[in-house]
Design an enzyme around this catalytic site. Structure first.
Site, short mmCIF file in Angstrom:
data_model
loop_
_atom_site.label_atom_id
_atom_site.label_comp_id
_atom_site.label_asym_id
_atom_site.label_seq_id
_atom_site.Cartn_x
_atom_site.Cartn_y
_atom_site.Cartn_z
N ASP A 71 -87.20 8.59 -59.09
CA ASP A 71 -86.12 8.04 -59.92
C ASP A 71 -86.64 6.87 -60.73
O ASP A 71 -87.44 6.07 -60.25
CB ASP A 71 -84.94 7.60 -59.04
CG ASP A 71 -85.26 6.41 -58.16
OD1 ASP A 71 -86.29 6.44 -57.45
OD2 ASP A 71 -84.51 5.42 -58.19
N SER A 72 -86.20 6.79 -61.99
CA SER A 72 -86.54 5.68 -62.89
C SER A 72 -88.05 5.55 -63.04
O SER A 72 -88.70 6.48 -63.51
CB SER A 72 -85.89 4.38 -62.37
OG SER A 72 -85.92 3.37 -63.34
N ALA A 73 -88.65 4.44 -62.60
CA ALA A 73 -90.11 4.32 -62.67
C ALA A 73 -90.78 5.41 -61.84
O ALA A 73 -91.85 5.91 -62.19
CB ALA A 73 -90.55 2.94 -62.18
#
Length: 328
Positions: free
Chosen positions: A163-165
């Site tokens: 998720d995200s990074a």
């Protein structure tokens, strides 16, 4: 504007309450002169949203491991579901390459293992700014190679998720696996990933303020992770800059609706399809960046984990079927 349209053009009720609460805490913290060091940020954000012991109860076991990184053995946790295990997933946590870790994403990985029927390895890669790009990539690649060597224990097929990074790192590993000739990946599961680096998109301006992840915070994360401005156009930091996105594993991409990164997720899926690949987009309404970490009180968080887990299960079943036909 029609009131029904206005209601649709804002985050869900729980997301709005959370943002209002955090805004109030921010104002009171500044008034009290509360210190905000990197250490306090990391301690505050590496916390689960649900008791860890309860999260792990539906699983066969949760194992604490030390897994290779580029320079040393790194902490990891392996989540093993009950019943037949269909494959192995390397899960990479978000946090802007700066914070979060095994604790913050514990419940997410428990649920993902249960829904996918796969063994999920959550991996603690090195963080910036102490370890800037490409340290996290190098660590995650070492972990992927290790898991590829162990995947036979868990059914054989292998996937990456984050998720995200962590979604960024999962996409980068997909590029590296293609260019290195392996390991073969059955799927890449990307939750609200950061993929564009220096390339601008409209959603960065449309949701620049007031939706959890802000444009200013994104800039700060980039300054911590990148060594130079040129890094922000490097394919191993911003996969959209790769010469080609052909030949990558099927992608399942789950953006947040009110997120500066929304157009990065949808744009990346479009480029993958144009290159002849498979990319499925599923956006849950009213969501904000980081909503997976709030699954204990945001129903769409549970739904997004369940959706990703079921897509992983289907990808692993398909990979197993192809292996059987090939052997025959």
């Amino acid at each position: 504007m029609d009131q029904s349209v206005a209601r649709r053009e804002q985050p869900g009720v729980m997301a709005r309450l959370l943002m209002r609460h955090l805004a109030g805490r921010g104002r009171s913290g500044r008034a009290a002169g509360r210190p905000r060091t990197l250490d306090t940020l990391r301690r505050a954000l590496d916390q689960p949203c649900f008791p860890q012991v309860l999260s792990g109860l539906p699983l066969r076991r949760v194992l604490a491991l030390r897994v290779p990184g580029a320079e040393e053995l790194r902490p990891a946790r392996l989540y093993v579901p009950h019943g037949r295990v269909w494959g192995a997933v390397l899960f990479l946590h978000g946090g802007g390459f700066v914070h979060c870790g095994l604790n913050s994403h514990h419940g997410i990985c428990c649920r993902l293992a249960r829904e996918s029927g796969a063994a999920v390895l959550s991996y603690d890669y090195r963080l910036a700014p102490e370890h800037r790009f490409p340290a996290a990539v190098e660590d995650c690649l070492a972990a992927l190679d290790w898991l590829a060597g162990e995947a036979w224990r868990w059914g054989g097929p292998l996937a990456v998720a984050g998720d995200s990074a962590g979604g960024n790192l999962a996409a980068v590993l997909s590029l590296l696996a293609r260019d290195r000739g392996g390991p073969e990946l059955a799927m890449q599961l990307l939750y609200y990933p950061s993929l564009y680096g220096a390339r601008d998109v409209p959603s960065r301006h449309r949701y620049a303020e007031g939706y959890m992840l802000t444009a200013r915070l994104m800039e700060w994360y980039g300054q911590q992770y990148a060594r130079t401005p040129e890094d922000l156009s490097h394919p191993l930091l911003a996969p959209i800059f790769a010469d080609s996105l052909a030949g990558l594993p099927p992608a399942v991409i789950v953006p947040a609706q009110f997120d500066p990164l929304y157009d990065e997720a949808t744009g990346y899926a479009e480029v993958l399809r144009e290159a002849g690949g498979q990319a499925e987009i599923r956006c849950f309404p009213g969501t904000i960046h980081g909503y997976l970490n709030m699954y204990s009180f945001m129903p769409w968080g549970k739904a997004a984990i369940r959706f990703g887990g079921r897509r992983l299960r289907a990808a692993f079943a398909g990979a197993a079927g192809r292996a059987v036909r090939s052997a025959g």
